[in-house]
Each structure stands twice: as structure tokens, then as C-alpha cells.
Design a protein around this motif. Sequence first.
Motif, PDB file in Angstrom:
ATOM      1  N   MET A  82       0.421  -1.241   0.212  1.00 30.35           N
ATOM      2  CA  MET A  82      -0.252  -0.014   0.076  1.00 30.35           C
ATOM      3  C   MET A  82       0.988   0.876  -0.296  1.00 30.35           C
ATOM      4  O   MET A  82       0.420   2.523  -0.482  1.00 30.35           O
ATOM      5  CB  MET A  82      -0.661  -0.078   1.048  1.00 30.35           C
ATOM      6  CG  MET A  82      -1.698  -0.887   1.143  1.00 30.35           C
ATOM      7  SD  MET A  82      -3.357  -0.739   0.235  1.00 30.35           S
ATOM      8  CE  MET A  82      -4.059   0.729   1.001  1.00 30.35           C
ATOM      9  N   ILE A  83       2.195   1.004   0.319  1.00 26.77           N
ATOM     10  CA  ILE A  83       3.132   2.317   0.453  1.00 26.77           C
ATOM     11  C   ILE A  83       3.733   2.830  -0.271  1.00 26.77           C
ATOM     12  O   ILE A  83       3.538   2.509  -1.618  1.00 26.77           O
ATOM     13  CB  ILE A  83       4.208   1.849   1.201  1.00 26.77           C
ATOM     14  CG1 ILE A  83       4.237   1.616   2.851  1.00 26.77           C
ATOM     15  CG2 ILE A  83       5.227   3.419   1.981  1.00 26.77           C
ATOM     16  CD1 ILE A  83       3.089   1.632   3.842  1.00 26.77           C
ATOM     17  N   GLY A  84       3.118   3.985  -1.087  1.00 31.58           N
ATOM     18  CA  GLY A  84       2.977   5.123  -1.844  1.00 31.58           C
ATOM     19  C   GLY A  84       2.148   5.182  -2.400  1.00 31.58           C
ATOM     20  O   GLY A  84       1.881   6.047  -3.766  1.00 31.58           O
ATOM     21  N   LEU A  85       0.928   4.577  -2.245  1.00 29.13           N
ATOM     22  CA  LEU A  85       0.092   4.243  -3.603  1.00 29.13           C
ATOM     23  C   LEU A  85      -1.315   5.639  -3.404  1.00 29.13           C
ATOM     24  O   LEU A  85      -1.283   5.854  -2.141  1.00 29.13           O
ATOM     25  CB  LEU A  85      -1.174   3.583  -4.285  1.00 29.13           C
ATOM     26  CG  LEU A  85       0.236   2.043  -4.130  1.00 29.13           C
ATOM     27  CD1 LEU A  85      -1.145   0.595  -4.638  1.00 29.13           C
ATOM     28  CD2 LEU A  85       0.591   2.707  -5.488  1.00 29.13           C
ATOM     29  N   THR A  86      -1.900   6.067  -4.260  1.00 27.76           N
ATOM     30  CA  THR A  86      -2.896   7.072  -3.972  1.00 27.76           C
ATOM     31  C   THR A  86      -4.047   6.186  -4.111  1.00 27.76           C
ATOM     32  O   THR A  86      -4.690   4.873  -4.393  1.00 27.76           O
ATOM     33  CB  THR A  86      -2.793   8.222  -4.529  1.00 27.76           C
ATOM     34  OG1 THR A  86      -3.361   7.494  -6.181  1.00 27.76           O
ATOM     35  CG2 THR A  86      -1.651   8.510  -4.635  1.00 27.76           C
ATOM     36  N   ASP A  87      -5.084   6.701  -3.736  1.00 26.94           N
ATOM     37  CA  ASP A  87      -7.230   6.269  -3.904  1.00 26.94           C
ATOM     38  C   ASP A  87      -6.956   6.154  -5.472  1.00 26.94           C
ATOM     39  O   ASP A  87      -7.944   5.345  -5.972  1.00 26.94           O
ATOM     40  CB  ASP A  87      -8.094   6.296  -3.499  1.00 26.94           C
ATOM     41  CG  ASP A  87      -7.994   6.546  -1.634  1.00 26.94           C
ATOM     42  OD1 ASP A  87      -7.674   5.335  -1.355  1.00 26.94           O
ATOM     43  OD2 ASP A  87      -7.807   7.403  -0.218  1.00 26.94           O
TER      44      ASP A  87
END
Length: 223
Positions: A82-87
Motif C-alpha cells: 500500500m505504501i506510496g499508492l493513492t486512492d
Amino acid sequence: RRRWLHLVMTRISSGGRITVVGNAVDIQGRVEARQQLVELAGQLQAVIDGVPSLIFVKDADGRYRIANRSCAAVFGRSPAEMIGLTDFELLDDPALASLYRSHDQKAIEDDQPVYIEREPVPHVDGRLLWCQTIKTRWNMPGDSRTGVLGVSTDISLRVHAEEQLRRESELTALLVRLALSYIDLPVRQLDDTIRASIAELGAFIGAPRVSSLRPTTPLRLDN
């Protein structure tokens, strides 16, 4: 005892001779402090992974910096993925991603936590979850800009129960109203009233076939 050193080697050339000068700095304290932070981060991750609610931290750009296992599972990922990703990268619905982003920005701008009574959260397995969410400002270490901390609790069972109760109440009210419509009804209007009642009940339960039912023979009333 082994210690950590930061070693800098400098090559000096003079009069045809090459000399190498080294400078060593003891960084044992810095390394130990970093190891303690890594261990602390691991302990924190283990704690929030044990919470069924969705817990996450996003930076000022909306990128996930922390996500617990429950949050990551919604998107079919691990917390590390999940780290670094956006919705916008995680969701197939840009409008929903924009809604989440607007809530994030409001939480960042306001002095008080933002409370979202009910918001849709699509699960990777195709289910639509309903969550109650609280978002508040969060100062990211090493980042001068303010991010957001969020906690979302799955209230799907409660929402479905409330929806079922609402439908049952509406159905009860409809049945009572239809029943009252037959009081003192003239006989000549009975056939049409029954057809209308069947159609209205069919429309309520979403059954087109029911709404199209007609008596196979005319009603016969003996005096």
C-alpha cells in the motif's frame, strides 16, 4: 565488541607519491537508534494489524504511508504494497477516489477531526462495505506538510439491518393503506382495486411479473 564506523578514505597525490588518508567516525549510537526505530515500527504495525477497523495514514499528496492489514485487505494487497499508492491508483472509481480525497483535505485543513457517518468502501472481492470514518490531521515525521490519519469501522451489518427495518416499515404501511382502501368500497370497483393493489405490491418488491397479474375469470359476487 563490534562497533559501527563511518569511514571516509581520501587519496592524496604528492611528488609522485600516493597517500591514502582515512577518517573514521563512530556511528554506533546512530545505528542503534535506527534499529530501535525499526523495531518500534514493527511493533506498531503488529498492534494496528490486530485491529479489525481500517487504519491508515496518508501524506499531503494522498499517498499511503501506513496501512494496517484490514485496510490493505480491502484492496487485495499487503500493508507493504500500500505504501506510496493513492486512492486513484487503488480504486476503479475516480469519483469515489475524489470523494475520499476531499475528506482528506477537509481533515487536513480543519482543526477538528472530520466525522463521516457512512461512506461506501468497495472490497476487492466484489462486496460493498459501508464504513463509519474519522479523519484527523497527522504530522508526518520528516515531512513539513500535514497528512491525515484515518480510522474506518465496518458498519455494513448495521446499515443492512437498518435498511431491512425501513423496508419492512414501508411494506407494513403499504399493506395497511391498501387494506383501508377496501373499506366501504363499491362492488363495481373491487376488480380494478385488486388489480391496482397487486400492481403496487409488485412495484414495491420489484417483481414485474406480479404487477402484471390479472384475474383469469371475472369476479362473481352472489347476493
